[in-house]
Design an enzyme around this catalytic site. Structure first.
Site, PDB file in Angstrom:
ATOM      1  N   HIS A  52       0.855  -1.188   0.000  1.00 50.77           N
ATOM      2  CA  HIS A  52       0.000   0.000   0.000  1.00 50.77           C
ATOM      3  C   HIS A  52       0.896   1.243   0.000  1.00 50.77           C
ATOM      4  CE1 HIS A  52      -3.809  -2.109   1.754  1.00 50.77           C
ATOM      5  NE2 HIS A  52      -3.408  -2.623   0.623  1.00 50.77           N
ATOM      6  N   GLU A  54       1.377   3.794   1.956  1.00 50.10           N
ATOM      7  CA  GLU A  54       2.121   4.133   3.179  1.00 50.10           C
ATOM      8  C   GLU A  54       3.295   3.174   3.367  1.00 50.10           C
ATOM      9  OE1 GLU A  54      -1.025   3.419   2.746  1.00 50.10           O
ATOM     10  OE2 GLU A  54      -2.350   4.295   4.244  1.00 50.10           O
TER      11      GLU A  54
END
Ligand code: NAP
Length: 315
Positions: A52, A54
């Protein structure tokens, strides 16, 4: 208070590069700032099954020796708090004690998970600032939002019209629009997980439906939905479409095709059909966006009109 709009715009920009590459996940972008608000680096979610945004950002920061300088993360979507194919982003963030603040644009459209990431971070003592450029961030994931809400993909109808209002190209031509309009059409294909056409278009134009006027997402696979109840399209064209990488589905109705695509994780479908099928789509009310290209007087002055049934893919 510090303003995070410009960092969020950078995060949106990073995510936009991967619209069409992430299904069934949404596109997400993230930016890391140091304690003075200086931009350190950015990253985006690039493809389902990979990190993802992040996590990708933290991984890159580690490689670049910038991990210890991160004070604030700016993310277009609330960090997830659940383990899926990849670990929860909240936990990845909380491992790094120097990260003191998380700024995000919009909550997850799925009400079952919305707010969970924010709560987990707040409970761990992180300052959380939600809702920065919220509408822009919701607009970015409008296809994902519609899919989560309805199980159907976001439908864009693309159509080109001559200055007289006809969709039919002059004899011997497949198209009549400018180069810029062709690039736009291929950009729309690139962001889609499926294309949808009618037998009339295939029989008249022998189209390819590939992304050629700009580089496509690497290894992208798309569905090609065909409205052809009388099965008039011949095996040669179907074989060519398969060679072009398409997975073919014959739709018995608009609803059936949408159900099929939704179940197969398609977030966005682009309809490139002639006047007959286009009319059906417009009448059905099952579309979300129309992109109308109107031929200009010269080769470079086509007009483009975009309409949204509802701006954020919501009712
Ligand atoms: N300017 C543009 O943007 C553009 C884009 C595409 C094509 N075109 C042009 O459009 C022309 C072809 O137009 P067209 O209208 O004949 O083709 P079309 O709209 O692409 O396909 C029509 C066919 O779709 C099938 N269909 C399946 N389900 C349907 C439903 N629910 N409602 C309506 N049709 C359904 C029908 O065949 P069955 O009854 O057998 O199912 C019908 O004959 C070509 O000249 C092409 O160049 C222009």
């Amino acid at each position: 208070m510090q303003n995070f709009d410009s960092a969020m715009k950078m995060a949106l920009n990073a995510a936009e590069q991967f619209v069409g590459a992430t299904a069934p996940n949404p596109p997400v972008g993230a930016i890391a700032l140091d304690k003075n608000g200086k931009v350190l680096l950015g990253a985006a979610h690039m493809r389902a099954g990979t990190a993802h945004a992040e996590a990708k950002l933290l991984e890159l920061a580690g490689k670049l020796g910038k991990l210890a300088s991160i004070h604030t993360l700016v993310v277009t979507l609330e960090p997830c708090n659940h383990q899926g194919r990849t670990p929860a982003c909240t936990e990845a963030i909380l491992k790094h004690k120097n990260i003191k603040r998380v700024v995000f644009g919009c909550k997850d459209p799925n009400p079952k998970v919305a707010g969970n990431g924010e709560k987990r971070l707040r409970d761990a003592g992180i300052e959380v600032i939600p809702g920065v450029l919220e509408n822009e961030c919701r607009f970015l994931i409008r296809a994902f939002a519609k899919h989560s809400r309805t199980g159907h993909p976001y439908v864009t109808l693309k159509g080109a019209f001559t200055s007289e209002g006809s969709m039919i190209p002059p004899a011997g031509q497949k198209t009549f629009t400018s180069k810029a309009s062709l690039v736009l059409a291929h950009e729309l294909r690139k962001r889609s997980d499926a294309l949808w056409t009618g037998s009339g278009t295939v029989l008249a134009d022998n189209p390819e439906f590939t992304v050629r006027w700009l580089p496509d997402h690497p290894e992208k696979e798309r569905y090609l939905v065909l409205s052809d109840r009388r099965r008039q399209v011949g095996p040669e064209w179907l074989a060519k479409a398969e060679r072009n990488g398409f997975k073919i589905h014959f739709a018995e109705s608009l609803e059936e095709g949408l159900d099929f695509l939704g179940k197969n994780g398609v977030l966005e479908v682009l309809v490139e059909a002639g006047p007959t099928l286009r009319h059906e789509w417009l009448e059905s009310g099952l579309w979300d966006e129309t992109v109308v290209i109107i031929q200009g007087k010269n080769n470079d002055d086509d007009q483009v009109e975009i309409q949204f049934r509802s701006e954020l893919g919501e009712e």
